[in-house]
Scaffold this motif. Structure first.
Motif, PDB file in Angstrom:
ATOM      1  N   SER A  92       1.625 -11.268   8.605  1.00 21.09           N
ATOM      2  CA  SER A  92       1.973 -11.304   7.141  1.00 21.09           C
ATOM      3  C   SER A  92       1.454  -9.899   6.027  1.00 21.09           C
ATOM      4  CB  SER A  92       1.041 -12.437   6.590  1.00 21.09           C
ATOM      5  OG  SER A  92       0.411 -13.067   7.060  1.00 21.09           O
ATOM      6  N   LEU A  93       0.260  -9.577   6.715  1.00 24.50           N
ATOM      7  CA  LEU A  93       0.007  -7.851   6.065  1.00 24.50           C
ATOM      8  C   LEU A  93       1.073  -7.102   6.506  1.00 24.50           C
ATOM      9  CD1 LEU A  93      -2.593  -6.931   5.374  1.00 24.50           C
ATOM     10  CD2 LEU A  93      -3.074  -6.265   7.400  1.00 24.50           C
ATOM     11  N   LEU A  94       1.270  -6.642   7.519  1.00 31.46           N
ATOM     12  CA  LEU A  94       1.760  -6.536   7.687  1.00 31.46           C
ATOM     13  C   LEU A  94       4.427  -6.209   6.859  1.00 31.46           C
ATOM     14  CD1 LEU A  94       2.981  -4.044   9.959  1.00 31.46           C
ATOM     15  CD2 LEU A  94       4.160  -5.469  11.636  1.00 31.46           C
ATOM     16  N   ILE A  95       3.783  -7.549   6.991  1.00 31.92           N
ATOM     17  CA  ILE A  95       5.241  -7.304   5.895  1.00 31.92           C
ATOM     18  C   ILE A  95       4.623  -7.349   4.721  1.00 31.92           C
ATOM     19  CG2 ILE A  95       7.043  -9.811   5.470  1.00 31.92           C
ATOM     20  CD1 ILE A  95       6.551 -10.719   7.664  1.00 31.92           C
ATOM     21  N   VAL A  96       3.784  -7.628   3.786  1.00 32.27           N
ATOM     22  CA  VAL A  96       3.199  -7.267   2.983  1.00 32.27           C
ATOM     23  C   VAL A  96       3.551  -5.876   2.183  1.00 32.27           C
ATOM     24  CG1 VAL A  96       2.112  -7.821   1.108  1.00 32.27           C
ATOM     25  CG2 VAL A  96       2.323  -9.689   1.833  1.00 32.27           C
ATOM     26  N   SER A  97       2.718  -5.421   3.044  1.00 32.16           N
ATOM     27  CA  SER A  97       2.451  -3.442   2.793  1.00 32.16           C
ATOM     28  C   SER A  97       4.373  -2.981   3.849  1.00 32.16           C
ATOM     29  CB  SER A  97       1.170  -3.244   3.939  1.00 32.16           C
ATOM     30  OG  SER A  97       1.302  -4.138   5.047  1.00 32.16           O
ATOM     31  N   LEU A  98       4.926  -3.443   4.231  1.00 28.67           N
ATOM     32  CA  LEU A  98       5.944  -2.892   4.803  1.00 28.67           C
ATOM     33  C   LEU A  98       6.846  -2.707   3.216  1.00 28.67           C
ATOM     34  CD1 LEU A  98       6.966  -3.427   8.437  1.00 28.67           C
ATOM     35  CD2 LEU A  98       5.859  -1.319   7.128  1.00 28.67           C
ATOM     36  N   TYR A  99       6.545  -4.221   2.197  1.00 28.07           N
ATOM     37  CA  TYR A  99       7.969  -4.838   1.487  1.00 28.07           C
ATOM     38  C   TYR A  99       7.249  -3.628   0.193  1.00 28.07           C
ATOM     39  CZ  TYR A  99       9.632  -6.969  -2.745  1.00 28.07           C
ATOM     40  OH  TYR A  99      10.280  -7.437  -3.884  1.00 28.07           O
ATOM     41  N   ILE A 100       5.673  -3.710   0.262  1.00 24.21           N
ATOM     42  CA  ILE A 100       5.470  -2.207  -0.761  1.00 24.21           C
ATOM     43  C   ILE A 100       6.207  -1.493  -0.703  1.00 24.21           C
ATOM     44  CG2 ILE A 100       3.722  -1.792  -2.941  1.00 24.21           C
ATOM     45  CD1 ILE A 100       2.194  -4.601  -1.666  1.00 24.21           C
ATOM     46  N   PHE A 101       5.552  -0.708   0.761  1.00 22.39           N
ATOM     47  CA  PHE A 101       5.904   0.427   0.524  1.00 22.39           C
ATOM     48  C   PHE A 101       6.889   1.043   0.327  1.00 22.39           C
ATOM     49  CE2 PHE A 101       7.444   3.114   4.216  1.00 22.39           C
ATOM     50  CZ  PHE A 101       7.043   4.710   3.711  1.00 22.39           C
ATOM     51  N   PHE A 102       8.626  -0.335   0.818  1.00 20.14           N
ATOM     52  CA  PHE A 102      10.401   0.397   0.608  1.00 20.14           C
ATOM     53  C   PHE A 102      10.483  -0.451  -0.881  1.00 20.14           C
ATOM     54  CE2 PHE A 102      10.014   0.062   5.749  1.00 20.14           C
ATOM     55  CZ  PHE A 102      10.747   0.533   5.779  1.00 20.14           C
ATOM     56  N   ARG A 103       9.540  -1.138  -1.202  1.00 21.95           N
ATOM     57  CA  ARG A 103      10.156  -0.827  -2.818  1.00 21.95           C
ATOM     58  C   ARG A 103       9.915   0.183  -3.585  1.00 21.95           C
ATOM     59  NH1 ARG A 103       7.051  -4.897  -6.395  1.00 21.95           N
ATOM     60  NH2 ARG A 103       5.372  -3.127  -6.505  1.00 21.95           N
ATOM     61  N   ASN A 104       8.620   0.808  -2.553  1.00 22.85           N
ATOM     62  CA  ASN A 104       8.267   1.776  -3.496  1.00 22.85           C
ATOM     63  C   ASN A 104       9.286   3.358  -2.964  1.00 22.85           C
ATOM     64  OD1 ASN A 104       6.076   1.152  -5.309  1.00 22.85           O
ATOM     65  ND2 ASN A 104       4.682   1.966  -3.919  1.00 22.85           N
ATOM     66  N   LEU A 105       9.940   3.462  -1.339  1.00 23.79           N
ATOM     67  CA  LEU A 105      10.538   4.127  -1.605  1.00 23.79           C
ATOM     68  C   LEU A 105      11.674   4.226  -2.205  1.00 23.79           C
ATOM     69  CD1 LEU A 105      11.156   4.441   2.216  1.00 23.79           C
ATOM     70  CD2 LEU A 105      10.185   6.464   0.436  1.00 23.79           C
ATOM     71  N   LYS A 106      12.243   2.587  -2.343  1.00 23.38           N
ATOM     72  CA  LYS A 106      13.805   2.614  -3.643  1.00 23.38           C
ATOM     73  C   LYS A 106      13.324   3.398  -4.215  1.00 23.38           C
ATOM     74  CE  LYS A 106      16.364  -0.836  -4.047  1.00 23.38           C
ATOM     75  NZ  LYS A 106      16.137  -2.785  -4.220  1.00 23.38           N
ATOM     76  N   LYS A 107      12.250   2.962  -5.442  1.00 25.98           N
ATOM     77  CA  LYS A 107      11.599   3.412  -6.771  1.00 25.98           C
ATOM     78  C   LYS A 107      11.706   4.680  -6.705  1.00 25.98           C
ATOM     79  CE  LYS A 107       8.800   0.818  -9.274  1.00 25.98           C
ATOM     80  NZ  LYS A 107       7.461   0.237  -9.461  1.00 25.98           N
ATOM     81  N   ILE A 108      11.677   5.422  -5.616  1.00 29.08           N
ATOM     82  CA  ILE A 108      12.030   7.593  -5.631  1.00 29.08           C
ATOM     83  C   ILE A 108      13.290   7.374  -5.484  1.00 29.08           C
ATOM     84  CG2 ILE A 108      11.335   9.174  -4.145  1.00 29.08           C
ATOM     85  CD1 ILE A 108       8.297   7.377  -3.315  1.00 29.08           C
ATOM     86  N   LYS A 109      14.272   7.199  -4.359  1.00 27.38           N
ATOM     87  CA  LYS A 109      14.481   7.065  -4.487  1.00 27.38           C
ATOM     88  C   LYS A 109      16.092   6.573  -5.617  1.00 27.38           C
ATOM     89  CE  LYS A 109      19.018   6.184  -1.356  1.00 27.38           C
ATOM     90  NZ  LYS A 109      20.299   5.699  -1.962  1.00 27.38           N
ATOM     91  N   ARG A 110      15.442   5.967  -6.365  1.00 32.17           N
ATOM     92  CA  ARG A 110      16.046   5.854  -7.969  1.00 32.17           C
ATOM     93  C   ARG A 110      15.906   6.741  -9.464  1.00 32.17           C
ATOM     94  NH1 ARG A 110      13.876   1.300 -11.571  1.00 32.17           N
ATOM     95  NH2 ARG A 110      12.123   3.271 -11.142  1.00 32.17           N
ATOM     96  N   ASN A 111      14.676   7.423  -9.078  1.00 35.37           N
ATOM     97  CA  ASN A 111      14.165   8.202 -10.126  1.00 35.37           C
ATOM     98  C   ASN A 111      14.644   9.485  -9.306  1.00 35.37           C
ATOM     99  OD1 ASN A 111      12.663   6.020 -10.592  1.00 35.37           O
ATOM    100  ND2 ASN A 111      10.529   6.207  -9.873  1.00 35.37           N
ATOM    101  N   ILE A 112      14.826   9.571  -8.684  1.00 35.07           N
ATOM    102  CA  ILE A 112      15.618  10.766  -8.433  1.00 35.07           C
ATOM    103  C   ILE A 112      17.005  11.101  -8.701  1.00 35.07           C
ATOM    104  CG2 ILE A 112      16.207  12.400  -6.089  1.00 35.07           C
ATOM    105  CD1 ILE A 112      13.474  11.902  -4.869  1.00 35.07           C
ATOM    106  N   GLY A 113      17.282   9.857  -8.083  1.00 37.22           N
ATOM    107  CA  GLY A 113      18.681   9.430  -8.656  1.00 37.22           C
ATOM    108  C   GLY A 113      19.160  10.054 -10.188  1.00 37.22           C
ATOM    109  N   LEU A 114      17.881   9.821 -10.746  1.00 37.77           N
ATOM    110  CA  LEU A 114      18.159  10.024 -12.615  1.00 37.77           C
ATOM    111  C   LEU A 114      18.477  11.288 -12.992  1.00 37.77           C
ATOM    112  CD1 LEU A 114      14.692   7.863 -13.557  1.00 37.77           C
ATOM    113  CD2 LEU A 114      16.840   7.018 -14.070  1.00 37.77           C
TER     114      LEU A 114
END
Ligand code: SF4
Ligand code: SF4
Lengths: 437, 261
Positions: A11-33
């Motif tokens: 669960s620790l692994l999944i939660v951290s990976l989830y947050i990590f990829f969510r942030n990556l997605k955010k970075i991608k979205r923001n760069i796409g602005l």
């Protein structure tokens, strides 16, 4: 209950990976602005450039000691990923040193190399810490580094120290348990660094040893997962973004500034009134940049990638002579504004609600922009090929074309060009006077 | 000395073709100090009978300072006008003594339809030597301590670092490098349209900083390869009150002077 640790770990692994990829997605979205520009050409040259500059660290070389130490930390980072794989498998499967039986003596070598690296990393970060906090290198202390940036830089150093010690402590207690022939502690060779840490734990009972070994193991992996999720808030994002950043870097001459070919037809019309010209392109609705939306995605990726090292500002002629301009600050402010926009988007379901703020004026002042000599020193110096100059030029373009807000002397110069074809008030008829002198 | 200079329009009227066009630039045409560089360069071309021409009154500003001041519109007006004139005469090769003109013609005109082979005069002179058309005498500057100030738009912008240095070495000058040189050279302070305005508030002028770096290596001559740098460095040595001892010369002037009997 036997599976509790495994489940906890998973669960620790999944939660951290989830947050990590969510942030990556955010970075991608923001760069796409940012505006779209095509940098997909020439992939061979791009790949080579990335291998040379990001993997090969080719632009770090001018300060050899710092370059070598940075290289150690960087290699440490890459290699420790291998070890991470084992840790994760161990965590999920509830095994210990799962690779050891397969790899045999090679395993011992591998862990030994990691330990030596960990030791070198400790030396390196000690050097970095000293440079920052004792020697107090000038480039680490500028108006733009006050507060979070300085804290962030030190945080990472402490993080590294703690992680490396946890790794070494873990191996030291492990070795003691091996010596005591405790089940499930697979026999390995003697580890080169942690063997010297054994005396710290030698008096502990077996149960306590196991307890400590487990605590170190857990803290180590938890620390790494926290680090992973800390990146988004840190200048250390560059350990990921340096790669795309150098891949998509400008491959043309630094002297070539963006030519806005969309206004070419219009200019033709002005030059040749009456002549039939097919206007194929539409001019942009706004010249230049006032906010992150007007910058292109490369410039926004640059902002996320910036390591805040200050090498650019350290060679900037304007900054060196006390002007307000600092190319590092240009990048940091762009990132800050981008993050502000990002939060706005998050709050409003992905729609940007006007906040009456923009990059120009609210973050970057005209005084900074007009101090630039366009000398390209910052571009040349940046270890990961960021281009602060292009942002400066885009914002100048806005000031001049949309606001007629260039400094008065520059307006005079431009009037002269318009009227006499030279930046000075000389008649074009006198262009050949030099021949007769 | 009487210079032998023709305009493209004259030669064209006579049905003559030229090998290369010399783009004089606004500084080279109007600025008193830069005009000397222009004359020095033409003197060299005349001596070895290069078949060249200038645009004369058909030349206008390349648009570099306008573009760097943010005026893309004016830049393109200038560019399209110039491209029109160059293409009218079918120009293929251009040499210029100004790194700003060099950079703009070479890098920013192609996208607007102007495609030429563009040389900075230090590159061109070096080529002439390599082809055996130009020989340099090492008498005048033998052993003289010369330091070379890299123009940003020649160096970092276009990676031309060696051509001017090789010319200085061919003159037997004792080339000494400043602590920041080549890709690490400090700007003179004039680029990006700064030439035409006062600097922002700070604690020093950039040209003074650069002049101090040059003085550190105790040169007899500071060699430049850009009319703007030349002005900035000349102001710098005046400010430091060393303009009696130290001279600023363009590389073309060094070569032209070396040829004087
Ligand atoms: S290009 Fe501008 S910002 Fe970059 S180093 Fe030169 S003066 Fe500073
Ligand atoms: S732009 Fe490049 S050189 Fe400047 S601080 Fe960021 S990473 Fe360092």
């Amino acid at each position: 209950m036997a599976y509790l640790p495994n489940l906890l770990f998973l669960s620790l692994l999944i939660v951290s990976l989830y947050i990590f990829f969510r942030n990556l997605k955010k970075i991608k979205r923001n760069i796409g602005l940012g505006r779209y520009v095509n940098r997909n050409n020439n992939s061979n040259a791009r790949l080579k450039n990335m291998l040379r500059v990001a993997f090969g660290q080719s632009k770090m070389g001018s300060r050899p000691v710092a370059a070598i130490l940075h290289f150690i930390v960087y290699v440490g980072f890459i290699l420790i990923n291998i070890e991470l794989l084992e840790i994760i498998l161990d965590g999920i499967l509830g095994r210990h040193r799962i690779f050891a039986p397969f790899l045999g003596v090679i395993y011992d070598y591998l862990i030994s190399i990691f330990e030596i690296l960990a030791f070198l990393v400790l030396i390196a970060v000690f050097f970095f810490w000293t440079r920052r906090n004792v020697v107090r290198l000038k480039r680490f202390f500028s108006p733009e580094t006050i507060g979070w940036p300085t804290l962030d830089a030190n945080n990472i150093i402490y993080f590294e120290v703690v992680l490396m010690f946890l790794f070494l402590f873990m191996n030291a207690t492990d070795m003691l348990l091996q010596d005591a022939n405790v089940d499930s502690y697979v026999k390995t060779g003697i580890f080169p660094i942690s063997q010297f840490l054994k005396p710290l734990f030698i008096d502990l009972s077996i149960d306590n040893l196991i307890f400590f070994e487990r605590v170190f193991w857990w803290l180590h992996i938890t620390g790494i997962l926290i680090f992973l999720n800390y990146l988004y808030y840190s200048k250390h994002l560059h350990i990921l973004l340096a790669f795309p950043n150098t891949y998509y870097a400008n491959l043309e001459s630094n002297g070539k500034f963006d030519v806005d070919s969309s206004i070419k037809d219009e200019v033709q019309l002005i030059l040749n009134p009456g002549k039939e010209i097919n206007v194929e392109t539409t001019p942009p609705d706004k010249f230049g940049a006032t906010d992150i939306f007007d910058l292109n995605w490369i410039q926004l990726m640059n902002a996320y990638s910036c390591t805040e090292c200050g090498r650019c500002s350290n060679v900037c002629p304007a900054n060196l002579t006390g002007k307000k301009l600092s190319p590092r600050a240009i990048m940091m402010k762009t990132r800050d504004r981008l993050e502000e926009v990002s939060k706005n988007l998050d709050k409003n379901n992905g729609n940007f609600i006007n906040d009456n703020k923009q990059l120009l004026n609210d973050y970057i002042s005209p005084e900074e922009l007009w101090a630039c000599t366009s000398c390209n020193a910052c571009v040349e110096e940046c270890p990961i090929e960021i281009n602060p100059l292009s942002i400066i030029m885009d914002m100048r373009k806005y000031l001049t074309l949309e606001k007629s807000a260039a400094p008065a002397e520059l307006n005079l110069m431009m009037n002269n060009i318009e009227n006499n074809g030279a930046p000075w008030p000389f008649s074009n008829q006198d262009r050949l006077e030099w021949v007769e002198e | 000395m009487k210079l032998n200079v023709h305009t493209l329009s004259d030669l064209n009227a006579e049905g003559k073709k030229v090998d290369i066009v010399f783009w004089v630039g606004c500084s080279g045409s109007f600025d008193d100090r830069a005009k000397k560089i222009t004359r020095a360069f033409v003197k060299i071309l005349n001596q070895i009978k290069i078949n060249f021409a200038v645009l004369g009154t058909e030349e206008t500003c390349t648009g570099d300072p306008a573009k760097r001041a943010g005026n893309e519109f004016l830049f393109q007006m200038q560019a399209l006008q110039n491209i029109g004139n160059l293409d009218k005469y079918g120009v293929k090769k251009i040499v210029t003594t100004c790194p700003h003109c060099f950079n703009t013609l070479k890098n920013e005109y192609p996208e607007l339809g102007g495609n030429y082979k563009v040389f900075h005069h230090t590159q061109y002179l070096k080529d002439l030597i390599d082809q055996g058309l130009l020989t340099l005498s090492g008498k005048k500057y033998k052993g003289k301590k010369i330091t070379f100030h890299d123009p940003c738009y020649l160096g970092r912008a276009n990676k031309v670092y060696e051509a001017p240095r090789e010319l200085i070495k061919k003159l037997s000058g004792d080339l000494v490098e400043m602590k920041s040189c080549k890709s690490k050279a400090l700007c003179c302070g004039a680029g990006g349209a700064q030439m035409f305005k006062d600097a922002e508030k700070g604690n020093k002028e950039i040209n003074i900083e650069r002049t101090e770096q040059a003085l550190e290596v105790k040169p007899e001559i500071i060699a430049a390869a850009c009319p703007f740098c030349n002005t900035m460095m000349s102001d710098g040595i005046k400010n430091k009150e060393v303009d009696r001892k130290i001279k600023i010369y363009d590389v073309a002037e060094l070569i032209a002077n070396a040829k004087d009997p």
